[in-house]
Design a protein around this motif. Structure first.
Motif, PDB file in Angstrom:
ATOM      1  N   ALA A  12       0.828  -1.208   0.000  1.00  0.00           N
ATOM      2  CA  ALA A  12       0.000   0.000   0.000  1.00  0.00           C
ATOM      3  C   ALA A  12       0.863   1.259   0.000  1.00  0.00           C
ATOM      4  O   ALA A  12       0.575   2.232  -0.728  1.00  0.00           O
ATOM      5  CB  ALA A  12      -0.925  -0.009   1.220  1.00  0.00           C
ATOM      6  N   ALA A  13       1.918   1.267   0.797  1.00  0.00           N
ATOM      7  CA  ALA A  13       2.786   2.449   0.872  1.00  0.00           C
ATOM      8  C   ALA A  13       3.457   2.722  -0.470  1.00  0.00           C
ATOM      9  O   ALA A  13       3.490   3.870  -0.938  1.00  0.00           O
ATOM     10  CB  ALA A  13       3.835   2.248   1.961  1.00  0.00           C
ATOM     11  N   ALA A  14       3.996   1.689  -1.099  1.00  0.00           N
ATOM     12  CA  ALA A  14       4.668   1.878  -2.390  1.00  0.00           C
ATOM     13  C   ALA A  14       3.674   2.291  -3.470  1.00  0.00           C
ATOM     14  O   ALA A  14       3.948   3.186  -4.287  1.00  0.00           O
ATOM     15  CB  ALA A  14       5.384   0.594  -2.793  1.00  0.00           C
ATOM     16  N   MET A  15       2.516   1.654  -3.485  1.00  0.00           N
ATOM     17  CA  MET A  15       1.502   1.959  -4.495  1.00  0.00           C
ATOM     18  C   MET A  15       1.013   3.399  -4.382  1.00  0.00           C
ATOM     19  O   MET A  15       0.923   4.135  -5.372  1.00  0.00           O
ATOM     20  CB  MET A  15       0.327   0.996  -4.328  1.00  0.00           C
ATOM     21  CG  MET A  15      -0.697   1.024  -5.450  1.00  0.00           C
ATOM     22  SD  MET A  15      -2.164   0.013  -5.073  1.00  0.00           S
ATOM     23  CE  MET A  15      -1.418  -1.568  -4.669  1.00  0.00           C
ATOM     24  N   LEU A  16       0.699   3.812  -3.148  1.00  0.00           N
ATOM     25  CA  LEU A  16       0.169   5.160  -2.943  1.00  0.00           C
ATOM     26  C   LEU A  16       1.233   6.226  -3.160  1.00  0.00           C
ATOM     27  O   LEU A  16       0.936   7.316  -3.669  1.00  0.00           O
ATOM     28  CB  LEU A  16      -0.423   5.276  -1.535  1.00  0.00           C
ATOM     29  CG  LEU A  16      -1.676   4.419  -1.280  1.00  0.00           C
ATOM     30  CD1 LEU A  16      -2.118   4.550   0.176  1.00  0.00           C
ATOM     31  CD2 LEU A  16      -2.800   4.821  -2.232  1.00  0.00           C
ATOM     32  N   LEU A  17       2.481   5.951  -2.779  1.00  0.00           N
ATOM     33  CA  LEU A  17       3.546   6.922  -3.022  1.00  0.00           C
ATOM     34  C   LEU A  17       3.726   7.159  -4.516  1.00  0.00           C
ATOM     35  O   LEU A  17       3.826   8.309  -4.970  1.00  0.00           O
ATOM     36  CB  LEU A  17       4.854   6.433  -2.401  1.00  0.00           C
ATOM     37  CG  LEU A  17       6.079   7.331  -2.642  1.00  0.00           C
ATOM     38  CD1 LEU A  17       5.865   8.713  -2.034  1.00  0.00           C
ATOM     39  CD2 LEU A  17       7.342   6.692  -2.078  1.00  0.00           C
TER      40      LEU A  17
END
Length: 597
Positions: free
Chosen positions: A410-415
């Motif tokens: 989620a962190a990588a996708m949203l960043l």
């Protein structure tokens, strides 16, 4: 280890818009100088094969007579009928059925311990049937843990399929067969090296300081080749799995640990693919399986010096890496970094002025499928590292592993979505793997909330690491292996020293069996919960693993590359490595020309 889009807008446009002439896929046809190139490759391939065959043959023949070799030490139990007895029967808290006789008469609790021993002896004399029953209970307990350890090892073995699909999907179509062959050969040759010497180097002295009690302790593996006591550096028993290693418990450990070593061996594929010769790749795998991984693995898991820093230098519980963020992943990641630097970037990766050219993944379906297979296999990787189903912390480990995975994704996708307006599926996969790598060391020692935080940090770090490698270091890493496994592996080990809450790990590495930091039952504890020394130990140890893996690999293969180039010819790289290196295209139908109807 997923392929990435570089976070600069003009680098994700088609090559023509970037001012780069698109490279044409060359048709598959016989090359006039292919025979000469094959001849030039024949010598190193023959040398590697002949040398490995001679060493293996000598070792196996020398080891055959030692299977029944008699000495004064503990005897191996290859049949498995003597492993597990009343001494391995314990309650839920780990208290043994058998009370040992205290030996230190100067100890302040000697009188209490001596009374407990005398009481046990008296009760055992009155109830011999209970003692005999305890033998059966201890055997069943060890057998249950055998089954758990072997089955979780099979899950980790299945991760090879995930790595193969992931890396194959991330590269260009013309190198698909090349990637599959590298993944397949990695298992074959690294396993042979580990069987010959790697297992002995790593676990040849495990009974001294880190006996796997859930598997019966393996008392036959009790000698350091280099070092002794709490300052052991390399194990010294069990070469070719003969003699003291020809034991049921030892072989159970072998199966589980060899697939961890193989994981380190797979990691390098993602960083050095599309330009390495096959003979050079085999040398890399032999080096990992025989030397790089086993020696440093002994330091943390084989009872070596790093694990004993809690006793020798009073640094917390010594170096702690529950399932291998550094022992496996950082070693593989920083080894991959050294090899990628030696090989140099792929042709066309950097254009005029250092402008980055992105080579898109050729099969996203493979990438996502491979990622989920890896997530599934990680359910053996982390919970299996208890080496026992009787350790009920496995449920917490499993939940923490999944939480860190989804948080990292989620962190990588949203960043990526926030920075560039579009989510990138390969970076989302990168983030999931980054979360898995980072939680691998602390998974047993942290709460679910901490697991989410660790996953988020890993998801952000993997994005920054990919950009840093591409734009600053100019290290060409086709699958993001260095960032996912190297950087996030380092983060995982340091996270133990920050987030460990002391709930689990009482007596870990022989430290604080009765009390720690003034609390009975206190386990591994991090900075946020009051143990500064554990944090310092983790920071030092994680950095040491990175330096060891990068430095040893660079020194060895810089010399190899100077003697003979490890890189394929430009013509082969341009046309794709499937045919020049292996003689078979990954997609043969692309070369077919159909006649008009």
């Amino acid at each position: 280890m997923a392929e990435k889009s570089v976070p600069v807008r003009d680098t994700v446009r088609p090559a023509v818009e970037c001012g780069l002439e698109p490279r044409r896929q060359m048709p598959i046809r016989p090359q006039p100088n292919m025979t000469k190139r094959a001849d030039r490759r024949f010598l190193p391939v023959s040398s590697v094969s002949a040398g490995a065959a001679i060493v293996l043959a000598l070792g196996m023949f020398a080891g055959l007579p030692t299977a029944c070799f008699a000495d004064d030490g503990p005897k191996p139990d290859p049949s498995g009928i003597a492993t597990g007895d009343k001494t391995t029967a314990v309650d839920a808290a780990g208290n043994s059925f058998v009370v040992s006789e205290p030996s230190d008469k100067a100890a302040p609790d000697y009188a209490t311990n001596k009374k407990a021993f005398d009481d046990y002896q008296a009760q055992a004399a009155k109830e011999p049937l209970a003692v005999k029953l305890a033998d059966s209970v201890g055997h069943v307990r060890v057998a249950t843990n055998f089954a758990w350890t072997l089955n979780t090892g099979y899950l980790v073995l299945f991760m090879q399929a995930g790595f193969a699909l992931l890396t194959c999907g991330l590269v260009r179509k013309k190198n698909a067969a090349h990637l599959m062959m590298l993944n397949f050969a990695a298992y074959v040759f690294a396993f042979i090296a580990y069987y010959a010497v790697g297992y002995a180097f790593q676990f040849g002295a495990v009974a001294i300081n880190a006996a796997p009690t859930n598997l019966g302790g393996i008392p036959t593996l009790n000698h350091f080749l280099i070092g002794s006591g709490q300052w052991g550096f390399v194990g010294g028993k069990g070469f070719f799995l003969t003699g003291p290693a020809y034991d049921s418990a030892s072989n159970c450990l072998t199966l589980f640990e060899v697939v961890f070593m193989e994981t380190a061996g797979y990691i390098i594929v993602g960083a050095i693919c599309e330009r390495i010769t096959f003979w050079a790749f085999l040398l890399c795998e032999l080096f990992i399986g025989a030397i790089l991984y086993p020696i440093s693995g002994c330091w943390a898991w084989g009872g070596g010096w790093l694990s004993q820093l809690g006793s020798t230098l009073h640094l917390g519980h010594g170096y702690v890496d529950f399932a291998g963020s550094t022992v496996v992943h950082a070693v593989g990641g920083f080894c991959a970094m050294a090899l990628a630097i030696i090989l140099g970037p792929r042709l066309g990766k950097y254009g005029p002025g250092g402008k980055i050219r992105v080579f898109p993944a050729h099969n996203i379906v493979y990438v996502v499928t491979g990622t989920f297979i890896l997530l599934f296999g990680w359910m053996g990787f982390n919970p299996g590292s208890t080496l026992g189903a009787t350790d009920l912390r496995i449920s917490v480990v499993a939940v923490n592993t999944n939480l860190a995975a989804v948080a990292g994704s989620a962190a990588a996708m949203l960043l990526w979505y926030f920075l560039f307006g579009e989510p990138d599926i390969t970076m989302a996969c990168n983030g999931m793997l980054a979360g898995l790598v980072a939680i691998t060391a602390p998974c047993a020692f942290v709460s679910p909330t901490s697991a989410v935080v660790i996953g988020i940090l890993a998801g952000l770090l993997v994005c920054g690491g990919v950009v840093f490698n591409d734009r600053v270091l100019k290290v060409d890493d086709p699958c993001g292996a260095i960032s996912v496994h190297g950087y996030c592996g380092w983060l995982g080990a340091v996270s133990v020293g920050i987030f460990a809450d002391g709930v689990y790990g009482s007596g870990w590495n022989g430290v604080g069996a009765t009390s720690y930091l003034g609390h009975a039952g206190q386990g591994v504890t991090g900075l946020l919960h009051g143990d500064t020394r554990q944090f310092l130990c983790q920071l030092m140890g994680a950095t040491l693993y990175a330096v060891w893996a990068f430095g040893a690999t660079y020194v060895v293969f810089w010399g190899v590359n100077k003697a003979k180039s490890m890189r394929v010819s430009p013509e082969s790289e341009e046309s794709g490595l499937d045919v020049p290196e292996f003689g078979v295209p990954g997609y043969p139908e692309d070369a077919l020309v159909t006649a008009p109807y």
